[in-house]
Design a protein around this motif. Structure first.
Motif, PDB file in Angstrom:
ATOM      1  N   THR A   1       0.669  -1.141  -0.097  1.00 26.28           N
ATOM      2  CA  THR A   1      -0.062  -0.104  -0.023  1.00 26.28           C
ATOM      3  C   THR A   1       0.850   1.214   0.197  1.00 26.28           C
ATOM      4  O   THR A   1       1.934   1.325   0.417  1.00 26.28           O
ATOM      5  N   SER A   2       0.026   2.383  -0.401  1.00 24.71           N
ATOM      6  CA  SER A   2       0.762   3.615  -0.191  1.00 24.71           C
ATOM      7  C   SER A   2       1.376   3.768   1.089  1.00 24.71           C
ATOM      8  O   SER A   2       2.461   4.334   1.323  1.00 24.71           O
ATOM      9  N   ALA A   3       0.516   3.534   2.083  1.00 24.47           N
ATOM     10  CA  ALA A   3       0.904   3.675   3.408  1.00 24.47           C
ATOM     11  C   ALA A   3       2.174   2.883   4.028  1.00 24.47           C
ATOM     12  O   ALA A   3       3.140   3.787   4.547  1.00 24.47           O
ATOM     13  N   ASP A   4       2.529   2.001   3.217  1.00 23.03           N
ATOM     14  CA  ASP A   4       3.714   1.143   3.502  1.00 23.03           C
ATOM     15  C   ASP A   4       5.006   1.673   3.005  1.00 23.03           C
ATOM     16  O   ASP A   4       6.036   2.107   3.622  1.00 23.03           O
ATOM     17  N   VAL A   5       4.828   2.398   1.810  1.00 24.47           N
ATOM     18  CA  VAL A   5       5.912   2.976   1.204  1.00 24.47           C
ATOM     19  C   VAL A   5       6.201   4.287   1.758  1.00 24.47           C
ATOM     20  O   VAL A   5       7.270   4.727   2.065  1.00 24.47           O
TER      21      VAL A   5
ATOM     22  N   LEU B   1      11.882   0.316  -5.017  1.00 25.21           N
ATOM     23  CA  LEU B   1      11.985  -0.837  -5.828  1.00 25.21           C
ATOM     24  C   LEU B   1      10.594  -1.480  -5.981  1.00 25.21           C
ATOM     25  O   LEU B   1       9.813  -1.182  -4.866  1.00 25.21           O
ATOM     26  N   VAL B   2      10.161  -2.141  -7.116  1.00 27.41           N
ATOM     27  CA  VAL B   2       8.805  -2.784  -6.888  1.00 27.41           C
ATOM     28  C   VAL B   2       8.866  -4.042  -7.675  1.00 27.41           C
ATOM     29  O   VAL B   2       9.638  -4.364  -8.495  1.00 27.41           O
TER      30      VAL B   2
ATOM     31  N   ALA C   1       3.107   1.612 -11.491  1.00 25.11           N
ATOM     32  CA  ALA C   1       2.921   3.233 -11.743  1.00 25.11           C
ATOM     33  C   ALA C   1       2.680   4.109 -10.382  1.00 25.11           C
ATOM     34  O   ALA C   1       3.342   4.769 -10.028  1.00 25.11           O
ATOM     35  N   ASP C   2       1.885   3.313  -9.566  1.00 21.11           N
ATOM     36  CA  ASP C   2       1.392   3.757  -8.409  1.00 21.11           C
ATOM     37  C   ASP C   2       2.495   3.802  -7.427  1.00 21.11           C
ATOM     38  O   ASP C   2       2.776   4.884  -6.708  1.00 21.11           O
ATOM     39  N   PHE C   3       3.135   2.694  -7.406  1.00 20.60           N
ATOM     40  CA  PHE C   3       4.535   2.636  -6.485  1.00 20.60           C
ATOM     41  C   PHE C   3       5.537   3.435  -6.878  1.00 20.60           C
ATOM     42  O   PHE C   3       6.114   4.306  -5.895  1.00 20.60           O
TER      43      PHE C   3
END
Length: 230
Positions: free
Chosen positions: A174-178, A208-209, A199-201
């Motif tokens: 999730t975004s919160a994780d990043v 890294l994804v 792309a979101d990440f």
């Protein structure tokens, strides 16, 4: 060299069939909250007590202590029920990946927006044990602030005595994780086993994804810490 890998749970290391998000949304909507999927997605991965309060408010509900507590207690009860009746399972390749990392001397930490009681329920139903499957864990109700704050990552680092932030990777879906990883100043790794795209990440600033946590041991074996964080 990587000393510690920290992982989110639901959507990253375990498959809960998105039950946590069903229950989270229902806990607020049954109190009258209405909001878009886009608004809801912003609260995925965050500490759930805090998420409920904010989703109620964003959904147009006057958030009194009574309303908040009622929604929170329903969330806890319903999540415990569904996880007991149909327990989460490890995502494919996750247990082998965690074993490989620990065999290489890389310690494994787990962080989650769940409360400790829910985290322990998940561990017990999957047979995961501290000291065998993972080395330390931190839950959203045990720290001053849940994700996107860095508190859970910092807690795991403190527990394991890891001080070199360049030697830590934090992995989530999730975004919160990043954002939590970036605020902790560790390498932020996004995995595509949740609801975000590559792309979101990249837009979130992930270093890294990966398709899955199962890919992490091979990637860490091939890269130096500096290369991973580029």
């Amino acid at each position: 060299m990587t000393e510690l890998a920290v992982f989110d749970m639901a959507g990253t290391t375990i498959d809960d069939r998105d039950e946590v998000y069903r229950v989270l949304r229902e806990a607020t909507e049954r109190e009258g909250a209405r909001y878009s999927d886009e608004v809801f997605q912003q609260w995925m991965g965050t500490e759930k007590h805090w998420a409920i309060e904010n989703l109620l408010r964003l959904g147009g509900v006057e958030v009194t202590e009574e309303v908040h507590e009622r929604a929170w207690q329903w969330f806890r009860t319903e999540l415990a029920r569904t996880y007991t009746e149909n327990p989460p399972t490890p995502l494919p390749g996750i247990e082998d990946a965690l074993t490989t990392l620990r065999e290489r001397g890389i310690r494994v930490g787990l962080t989650t927006g769940f409360s400790r009681e829910i985290a322990e329920l998940i561990y017990s139903t999957m047979g995961w044990k501290q000291g065998e499957t993972f080395d330390a864990s931190s839950t959203g109700d045990e720290v001053p602030s849940g994700r996107p704050a860095p508190d859970m990552i910092n807690t795991v680092m403190d527990t394991l005595g890891v001080t070199d932030r360049s030697a830590v990777v934090s992995v989530g879906d999730t975004s919160a994780d990043v954002q939590s990883a970036l605020r902790a100043e560790v390498t932020a790794v996004g995995v595509l086993t949740g609801h975000l795209t590559r792309a979101d990440f990249e837009a979130e600033g992930a270093h890294l994804v990966l398709d899955s946590v199962a890919d992490l041991p091979a990637v860490l074996a091939e890269r130096t810490p500096a290369a991973v964080s580029e």
